[in-house]
Design a protein around this motif. Structure first.
Motif, PDB file in Angstrom:
ATOM      1  N   SER A 124      74.493   9.109  70.766  1.00 40.79           N
ATOM      2  CA  SER A 124      75.044  10.460  70.715  1.00 40.79           C
ATOM      3  C   SER A 124      74.341  11.333  71.750  1.00 40.79           C
ATOM      4  O   SER A 124      73.137  11.269  71.926  1.00 40.79           O
ATOM      5  CB  SER A 124      74.838  11.051  69.314  1.00 40.79           C
ATOM      6  OG  SER A 124      75.575  10.329  68.349  1.00 40.79           O
ATOM      7  N   GLY A 125      75.136  12.137  72.442  1.00 36.97           N
ATOM      8  CA  GLY A 125      74.579  13.076  73.404  1.00 36.97           C
ATOM      9  C   GLY A 125      74.457  12.541  74.810  1.00 36.97           C
ATOM     10  O   GLY A 125      74.241  13.320  75.745  1.00 36.97           O
ATOM     11  N   VAL A 126      74.557  11.237  75.001  1.00 41.52           N
ATOM     12  CA  VAL A 126      74.406  10.676  76.355  1.00 41.52           C
ATOM     13  C   VAL A 126      75.555   9.736  76.701  1.00 41.52           C
ATOM     14  O   VAL A 126      75.415   8.847  77.536  1.00 41.52           O
ATOM     15  CB  VAL A 126      73.051   9.942  76.504  1.00 41.52           C
ATOM     16  CG1 VAL A 126      71.897  10.923  76.430  1.00 41.52           C
ATOM     17  CG2 VAL A 126      72.901   8.849  75.454  1.00 41.52           C
ATOM     18  N   ARG A 127      76.691   9.912  76.069  1.00 46.76           N
ATOM     19  CA  ARG A 127      77.827   9.028  76.344  1.00 46.76           C
ATOM     20  C   ARG A 127      78.239   9.082  77.812  1.00 46.76           C
ATOM     21  O   ARG A 127      78.658   8.086  78.388  1.00 46.76           O
ATOM     22  CB  ARG A 127      79.015   9.423  75.454  1.00 46.76           C
ATOM     23  CG  ARG A 127      78.781   9.179  73.965  1.00 46.76           C
ATOM     24  CD  ARG A 127      80.032   9.507  73.153  1.00 46.76           C
ATOM     25  NE  ARG A 127      79.823   9.274  71.732  1.00 46.76           N
ATOM     26  CZ  ARG A 127      79.376  10.184  70.883  1.00 46.76           C
ATOM     27  NH1 ARG A 127      79.088  11.411  71.316  1.00 46.76           N
ATOM     28  NH2 ARG A 127      79.216   9.908  69.601  1.00 46.76           N
ATOM     29  N   SER A 128      78.122  10.256  78.418  1.00 46.29           N
ATOM     30  CA  SER A 128      78.510  10.377  79.822  1.00 46.29           C
ATOM     31  C   SER A 128      77.582   9.576  80.731  1.00 46.29           C
ATOM     32  O   SER A 128      77.991   9.139  81.813  1.00 46.29           O
ATOM     33  CB  SER A 128      78.500  11.849  80.245  1.00 46.29           C
ATOM     34  OG  SER A 128      77.211  12.412  80.048  1.00 46.29           O
ATOM     35  N   ASP A 162      77.581  13.423  64.298  1.00 48.63           N
ATOM     36  CA  ASP A 162      77.796  11.988  64.519  1.00 48.63           C
ATOM     37  C   ASP A 162      76.627  11.165  64.004  1.00 48.63           C
ATOM     38  O   ASP A 162      76.803  10.110  63.380  1.00 48.63           O
ATOM     39  CB  ASP A 162      77.995  11.712  66.013  1.00 48.63           C
ATOM     40  CG  ASP A 162      79.323  12.230  66.524  1.00 48.63           C
ATOM     41  OD1 ASP A 162      80.203  12.508  65.692  1.00 48.63           O
ATOM     42  OD2 ASP A 162      79.477  12.368  67.755  1.00 48.63           O
ATOM     43  N   ILE A 163      75.417  11.633  64.275  1.00 44.13           N
ATOM     44  CA  ILE A 163      74.229  10.900  63.834  1.00 44.13           C
ATOM     45  C   ILE A 163      74.141  10.909  62.312  1.00 44.13           C
ATOM     46  O   ILE A 163      73.824   9.891  61.679  1.00 44.13           O
ATOM     47  CB  ILE A 163      72.963  11.521  64.454  1.00 44.13           C
ATOM     48  CG1 ILE A 163      72.987  11.339  65.977  1.00 44.13           C
ATOM     49  CG2 ILE A 163      71.699  10.896  63.874  1.00 44.13           C
ATOM     50  CD1 ILE A 163      71.865  12.051  66.696  1.00 44.13           C
ATOM     51  N   ALA A 164      74.429  12.053  61.709  1.00 44.95           N
ATOM     52  CA  ALA A 164      74.371  12.149  60.249  1.00 44.95           C
ATOM     53  C   ALA A 164      75.424  11.243  59.608  1.00 44.95           C
ATOM     54  O   ALA A 164      75.180  10.659  58.541  1.00 44.95           O
ATOM     55  CB  ALA A 164      74.586  13.599  59.816  1.00 44.95           C
ATOM     56  N   ALA A 165      76.563  11.097  60.248  1.00 43.17           N
ATOM     57  CA  ALA A 165      77.620  10.253  59.697  1.00 43.17           C
ATOM     58  C   ALA A 165      77.167   8.802  59.587  1.00 43.17           C
ATOM     59  O   ALA A 165      77.595   8.071  58.688  1.00 43.17           O
ATOM     60  CB  ALA A 165      78.878  10.359  60.561  1.00 43.17           C
ATOM     61  N   ALA A 166      76.284   8.387  60.494  1.00 44.98           N
ATOM     62  CA  ALA A 166      75.760   7.018  60.431  1.00 44.98           C
ATOM     63  C   ALA A 166      74.892   6.805  59.201  1.00 44.98           C
ATOM     64  O   ALA A 166      74.642   5.667  58.800  1.00 44.98           O
ATOM     65  CB  ALA A 166      74.949   6.714  61.691  1.00 44.98           C
ATOM     66  N   HIS A 167      74.434   7.904  58.594  1.00 43.45           N
ATOM     67  CA  HIS A 167      73.651   7.831  57.352  1.00 43.45           C
ATOM     68  C   HIS A 167      74.516   8.192  56.143  1.00 43.45           C
ATOM     69  O   HIS A 167      73.988   8.585  55.097  1.00 43.45           O
ATOM     70  CB  HIS A 167      72.454   8.783  57.429  1.00 43.45           C
ATOM     71  CG  HIS A 167      71.419   8.363  58.431  1.00 43.45           C
ATOM     72  ND1 HIS A 167      70.284   7.663  58.073  1.00 43.45           N
ATOM     73  CD2 HIS A 167      71.346   8.537  59.768  1.00 43.45           C
ATOM     74  CE1 HIS A 167      69.556   7.429  59.155  1.00 43.45           C
ATOM     75  NE2 HIS A 167      70.175   7.951  60.193  1.00 43.45           N
ATOM     76  N   ASP A 168      75.834   8.096  56.325  1.00 44.31           N
ATOM     77  CA  ASP A 168      76.798   8.385  55.257  1.00 44.31           C
ATOM     78  C   ASP A 168      76.731   9.833  54.789  1.00 44.31           C
ATOM     79  O   ASP A 168      76.962  10.134  53.615  1.00 44.31           O
ATOM     80  CB  ASP A 168      76.570   7.445  54.053  1.00 44.31           C
ATOM     81  CG  ASP A 168      76.845   5.992  54.405  1.00 44.31           C
ATOM     82  OD1 ASP A 168      77.738   5.752  55.237  1.00 44.31           O
ATOM     83  OD2 ASP A 168      76.156   5.107  53.862  1.00 44.31           O
ATOM     84  N   VAL A 169      76.399  10.731  55.704  1.00 42.65           N
ATOM     85  CA  VAL A 169      76.406  12.159  55.398  1.00 42.65           C
ATOM     86  C   VAL A 169      77.746  12.735  55.853  1.00 42.65           C
ATOM     87  O   VAL A 169      78.134  12.581  57.019  1.00 42.65           O
ATOM     88  CB  VAL A 169      75.252  12.893  56.108  1.00 42.65           C
ATOM     89  CG1 VAL A 169      75.331  14.395  55.846  1.00 42.65           C
ATOM     90  CG2 VAL A 169      73.910  12.343  55.628  1.00 42.65           C
TER      91      VAL A 169
END
Length: 665
Positions: A9-13, A360-367
């Motif tokens: 996240s944050g560095v996709r480009s 996005d990062i929180a979603a990986a922790h089921d948030v």
């Protein structure tokens, strides 16, 4: 490259567009490429970025080096080139094996105990050296390549003969021109045909002064790049459809800076000979070499050049060397623009995740995306990637949506510290970020965190700095390690990184009452200093940090109660600006107390309605603006009501108060 690789996240480009652009070979040709450098403070995700790039590029020739491992902090460029050639020279599916005959011959000469005082002895030893080292590159394929290049002429054991080998070494190299060599290595032979003498001189000057060693490193880097250019040319190079990749982590070390300097120097001397090498490095400190190509920059905070230019006010009027943000990649690399517009450096700054990235990062922790937790993390950490991950791992299993205060309580829970004692998660994270600072400097930073901006570092009478070198070194270290930010409200001034300052303030709050520079004493000194210098709002800021609500309320009530004075739009704007400045003050309030209860305690008793309204508004904003003060947003209704109440009958400026109230609806 795998198209379904995970992207940070944050560095996709960067992991997508930028690396694909750099690795591409339009028309099968090499082109001038910049050295891409990802800058960021500790914990900003630099190492994770390189690991992601390594995973994406696992099928093309690549090498990953961490200068903080394997005692490589002081490694010489010539040594590193050998390690890089070893990795890049492996067998790579479509790309085959890349040979480095010129580089290995240079390395062989440098590693030999050559007698530089007697030319005849030196020549004999070098001849024996080449004859005895079988194979030269420690792999049969590369030796065959060397033999083919010299026309099959060999001298025993299928090794290239001495003259043929030295001819090979010099033939395709940019440094074949002896006149240019004179500018690189002092007393270098200038006659044609002195190939053996040339190799002896390399060995000799490799042990000379700093200038000679740097020149030899540049020459060997020339050999490395020349081998790469040859490997990507002709029929054998046609199947190599992508450039090779070198990833350099923690290149802020001496070994990293020396290598980048040698590489940039070699490329600068061969502007018409592009090579197929993509270099992506990371650094957590500023490298002075970058200032040469980022010409729009005059100086960065703390540089000697800037202090000489502006000695009276060393934190104002600076031109900060702003690297590009990941979001700029798409527009920076538009097809059709000159390929060399970023040569020799392309700087990117990491370390600030957007609110969407945090979701996005929180979603990986089921948030759930609509949860209060991602917004809380963004406010608390200012988007610092390492902090987001660390705090999220702690809170994801403890957060109770029905009780938002668990967000605060979890961070204050005692944990086992590195030394075996007890600490808190916030204290441990602060120690991690400050590990590059000395013990004395850490204590000075804790003290200096009380001030609104880092200008206070230049007032030793306030902070009692113990550094014998004065305040300059600490300020410069903060600047060089990227911990300073331009003040959003006043770009001419610089402040500490919000996340670092928040952690430092917690340490300041924990100082004992008998500490010579505890919370009360430091904020009192700061308040008196600003009061003396006419910065009234800054003085009230420290009053609020001292829980002196009376002084703040008295000051803010003056424009609202002045007789015959209209509360017009300019007055309202100025009043709101002061309110924002003052209520941004830090606090050391009770950690487990209910926010509304704390407001009641600090508001006190007031006779007038105006003073009561302002007091409730000020204290509520004070807590609400601290992410740990009211994580559940229970004070929003109080703040909204306060603004609407103050707006009643205030003239044209009341419109701005009503607008501000809507933010808290």
């Amino acid at each position: 490259m795998p198209v379904d690789a995970h992207r940070l996240s944050g560095v996709r480009s960067i992991t997508g567009r930028l690396v694909e652009e750099l690795l591409s070979r339009p028309g099968g040709q090499s082109r001038p490429l910049p050295i891409a450098v990802a800058l960021g403070v500790r914990g900003s995700g630099k190492s994770a970025l390189l690991e992601e790039l390594r995973t994406r590029c696992e099928d093309i020739p690549h090498a990953l080096v961490d200068f903080e491992r394997r005692d490589w902090e002081q490694i010489q460029p010539r040594e590193l080139l050998g390690h890089l050639a070893f990795d890049l020279g492996r067998q790579w599916r479509q790309f085959g094996r890349i040979a480095f005959p010129r580089l290995w011959l240079c390395m062989l000469v440098l590693s030999a105990p050559v007698e530089t005082g007697d030319r005849r002895v030196a020549l004999r030893k070098l001849r024996d050296l080449i004859a005895e080292n079988q194979p030269l590159e420690r792999n049969r394929d590369a030796i065959v390549d060397v033999v083919k290049l010299v026309g099959g002429v060999t001298s025993g054991n299928n090794l290239p003969g001495w003259n043929e080998a030295t001819d090979l070494l010099l033939r395709g190299l940019s440094w074949y021109d002896r006149r240019r060599l004179m500018g690189k290595v002092k007393a270098m032979p200038t006659g044609h045909g002195n190939h053996q003498d040339f190799l002896i001189e390399i060995a000799k000057h490799a042990h000379g002064d700093e200038e000679d060693r740097a020149a030899v490193d540049a020459i060997i880097c020339d050999a490395f790049l020349a081998d790469l250019r040859r490997a990507y040319s002709g029929i054998s190079g046609s199947r190599r459809t992508l450039n090779c990749l070198v990833l350099l982590d923690n290149a802020h070390t001496k070994g990293g800076q020396d290598f980048l300097r040698a590489l940039a120097e070699s490329r600068r001397h061969t502007p018409d000979e592009a090579d197929p090498l993509v270099v992506v490095a990371t650094s957590r400190t500023w490298n002075p070499d970058w200032g040469e190509s980022w010409s729009m920059v005059t100086a960065h905070p703390g540089s000697d050049r800037e202090i000489r230019r502006n000695p009276e006010h060393r934190t104002s009027g600076l031109d900060w060397p702003v690297p590009r943000q990941p979001a700029h990649v798409e527009t920076d690399w538009i097809p059709g623009q000159p390929d060399n517009r970023w040569t020799p450096w392309y700087l990117l700054e990491l370390g600030t995740l957007s609110s969407g990235d945090v979701v996005d990062i929180a979603a990986a922790h089921d948030v759930h995306p609509t949860s209060r937790l991602p917004r809380f993390l963004t406010r608390l950490t200012d988007g610092h990637p390492g902090a987001v991950q660390e705090v999220l791992q702690t809170l994801a299993v403890r957060y109770e949506p029905a009780n938002p205060n668990t967000l605060r309580e979890s961070l204050y829970t005692k944990v086992t510290a590195a030394d075996g004692g007890e600490s808190t998660l916030l204290a441990e994270m602060c120690d991690y970020l400050l590990q590059d600072f000395s013990t004395a400097s850490r204590q000075e930073l804790v003290t200096a965190s009380a001030a609104v901006d880092v200008e206070m570092l230049f007032h030793k009478e306030i902070l009692d700095l113990r550094n014998p070198m004065g305040e300059g070194p600490l300020f410069k270290q903060l600047a060089d390690q990227l911990w300073l930010r331009a003040d959003p409200d006043d770009p001419s001034r610089y402040v500490l990184h919000p996340w670092l300052r928040r952690l430092l303030l917690r340490k300041l709050a924990s100082r004992s009452d008998d500490h010579p520079l505890n919370w009360e004493k430091v904020h009192t000194r700061c308040r008196d200093f600003y009061e003396k210098n006419g910065r009234v709002a800054a003085a009230r800021y420290h009053d609020l940090a001292l829980e002196n609500v009376d002084a703040v309320v008295t000051h803010l009530c003056k424009p609202l109660s002045a007789p015959h004075a209209e509360f017009d739009v300019p007055t309202a704007e100025a009043w709101l600006a002061e309110l924002d400045t003052i209520t941004a003050a830090p606090n050391r309030l009770v950690e487990n107390a209910d926010p509304y209860t704390q407001v009641q305690h600090h508001v006190g008793e007031w006779e007038g309605e105006l003073e009561t309204t302002v007091a409730w508004l000020v204290v509520s904003l004070w807590l609400a603006r601290d992410p740990l003060g009211d994580p559940g947003g229970t004070l929003n209704a109080t703040i909204e009501s306060g603004f609407h109440h103050l707006a009643q009958g205030r003239g044209r400026g009341s419109m701005l108060l009503h607008e501000r109230a809507e933010r808290y609806r």
